[in-house]
Scaffold this active site. Sequence first.
Site, PDB file in Angstrom:
ATOM      1  N   HIS A  82       1.158  -1.140   0.128  1.00  0.00           N
ATOM      2  CA  HIS A  82       0.074  -0.022  -0.048  1.00  0.00           C
ATOM      3  C   HIS A  82       0.988   1.181  -0.028  1.00  0.00           C
ATOM      4  O   HIS A  82       2.061   1.049   0.513  1.00  0.00           O
ATOM      5  CB  HIS A  82      -0.829  -0.013   1.285  1.00  0.00           C
ATOM      6  CG  HIS A  82      -1.812   0.988   1.441  1.00  0.00           C
ATOM      7  ND1 HIS A  82      -1.612   2.114   1.791  1.00  0.00           N
ATOM      8  CD2 HIS A  82      -3.129   1.004   1.325  1.00  0.00           C
ATOM      9  CE1 HIS A  82      -2.614   2.963   1.823  1.00  0.00           C
ATOM     10  NE2 HIS A  82      -3.677   2.149   1.543  1.00  0.00           N
ATOM     11  N   ASP A 132       3.606  -4.235   8.262  1.00  0.00           N
ATOM     12  CA  ASP A 132       2.166  -3.363   7.931  1.00  0.00           C
ATOM     13  C   ASP A 132       0.977  -4.340   8.384  1.00  0.00           C
ATOM     14  O   ASP A 132       0.667  -5.073   7.450  1.00  0.00           O
ATOM     15  CB  ASP A 132       2.298  -2.679   6.636  1.00  0.00           C
ATOM     16  CG  ASP A 132       0.822  -2.193   6.399  1.00  0.00           C
ATOM     17  OD1 ASP A 132      -0.020  -2.278   7.244  1.00  0.00           O
ATOM     18  OD2 ASP A 132       0.731  -1.548   5.376  1.00  0.00           O
ATOM     19  N   GLN A 138      -4.412  -4.553   7.401  1.00  0.00           N
ATOM     20  CA  GLN A 138      -5.416  -5.430   6.888  1.00  0.00           C
ATOM     21  C   GLN A 138      -5.335  -6.736   7.719  1.00  0.00           C
ATOM     22  O   GLN A 138      -6.450  -7.326   7.969  1.00  0.00           O
ATOM     23  CB  GLN A 138      -5.200  -5.967   5.488  1.00  0.00           C
ATOM     24  CG  GLN A 138      -5.500  -4.780   4.446  1.00  0.00           C
ATOM     25  CD  GLN A 138      -6.875  -4.082   4.465  1.00  0.00           C
ATOM     26  OE1 GLN A 138      -7.962  -4.863   4.954  1.00  0.00           O
ATOM     27  NE2 GLN A 138      -6.883  -3.015   4.181  1.00  0.00           N
ATOM     28  N   LYS A 164     -10.223   0.104  10.857  1.00  0.00           N
ATOM     29  CA  LYS A 164     -10.396  -1.185   9.982  1.00  0.00           C
ATOM     30  C   LYS A 164     -10.741  -2.339  11.101  1.00  0.00           C
ATOM     31  O   LYS A 164     -11.225  -3.457  10.606  1.00  0.00           O
ATOM     32  CB  LYS A 164      -9.262  -1.496   9.395  1.00  0.00           C
ATOM     33  CG  LYS A 164      -8.913  -0.722   8.256  1.00  0.00           C
ATOM     34  CD  LYS A 164      -7.695  -1.038   7.437  1.00  0.00           C
ATOM     35  CE  LYS A 164      -7.054  -0.070   6.714  1.00  0.00           C
ATOM     36  NZ  LYS A 164      -7.898   0.331   5.323  1.00  0.00           N
ATOM     37  N   CYS A 167      -4.788   2.510  -3.542  1.00  0.00           N
ATOM     38  CA  CYS A 167      -3.613   2.895  -2.758  1.00  0.00           C
ATOM     39  C   CYS A 167      -2.368   2.125  -3.285  1.00  0.00           C
ATOM     40  O   CYS A 167      -1.674   1.822  -2.438  1.00  0.00           O
ATOM     41  CB  CYS A 167      -3.833   3.167  -1.263  1.00  0.00           C
ATOM     42  SG  CYS A 167      -5.005   4.545  -1.103  1.00  0.00           S
TER      43      CYS A 167
END
Length: 401
Positions: free
Chosen positions: A120, A197, A200, A223, A359
């Site tokens: 991303h 990261d 998600q 999220k 993104c």
Amino acid sequence: MALNSPWRAEFPGLLALEAEGQTYLDSAATAQKPQVVLDALLAYLAGGVANVHRAQHLPGERATRAFEATRSKAAQWLNALGSDEIVFTRGSTESLNLLAYGLEHLLQPGGQIVISAAEHHANLLPWQQLAKRRGLELVVLPLDAAGGIDLGEAARLIGPRTRLLAVSQLSNVLGRWQPLTELLALAKAHSALTVIDGAQGAVHARPDMQALGCDFYVCSAHKLYGPDGVGLLYARGEALAKLQHWQFGGEMLQDADYHDARFRPAPLGFEAGTPAVSAVIALGAALDWLNGLDQAAVAAHEAALHGELLAGLQARAGVRLLGEPQLALACFQVEGVHNADLAHLLSEQGIAVRTGHHCAMPLMKRLGLAGATRVSLGLYNDGADLQRFFVALDKALELLR
Ligand code: PLP
């Protein structure tokens, strides 16, 4: 199959959208909030607000206690060693920018920062810009056909010049778990710093910092069925001590003069200015709620929904999936159909999916696409949402082809 979500009724926002004729299938962008999170926000805001870590008065002490309670809950939720390893930020993007500035002094010209082709922008641009500032090489790990990082290539590309590895846990475009165990081992063999990261990934599998063994991990509350405006940065004790301060002001200092200042260590030294007090407190409620879920039931429901999504897409002629998504989402492209036209016709029918580059513009370019349509699932979605999506998709494609 009916595939009813037992959690759907807890999400007033989802029900409000449904009453408006909207089918929400964009949870990878941001998730709807359960009632308990709304209750926590309102209880704090309506109960008398105060700033944290500043005042001796009762409202100030109360706000600080609730704020710090979320830090402990976040540490437990991430299985960190202690709450000092948790820094509150505005979200994953800010956490990654904090790292790119906070670690800058450790990275010398000629070294390498390694990312993957699936990142991303949030986990690409901070490193790209850092590499430019410091004269480092940005190495991009290629993907295999399924969308996973190619481990053979990673073993070849991660080497003695690698100073930092920054990869996502679960791609927001390709929906695949990355082979973190192997990648972290490769990076550690060269004493490189490691950044994950989890924006998600944290939503679909309970993160475990001690098992994972990375130096830094980031995720975003919005999220995770929590409020927007707050994110978590986990930093393993030793790694945390290496960070240089990056934003200045407020209560992040120990002592200040007109011409010099001394700063607090983490976490407070990295939380300059008034933090998102209400959002942090509501994140505590979201974490309690997540803790109370039957994880096996959530995983089974999400897997069944995802299976139905993939089967429906694969059954339609001309629909090309991007990679081989394992859960939570699917990105696709339809032969001879422009994404923007499809997005328009889906949105006219009340289907809220995301279209565009997600993104991840360089990834789209590498895949030779101008964009794609993404359907992403939350635990509150059910089979009827997917049925409405497929009816709308068929209608749109009939018009467009
Ligand atoms: N990383 C990934 C994989 C994401 O999907 C996102 C958001 O979509 C981000 C980072 C950035 O998160 P935020 O916008 O909450 O900062």
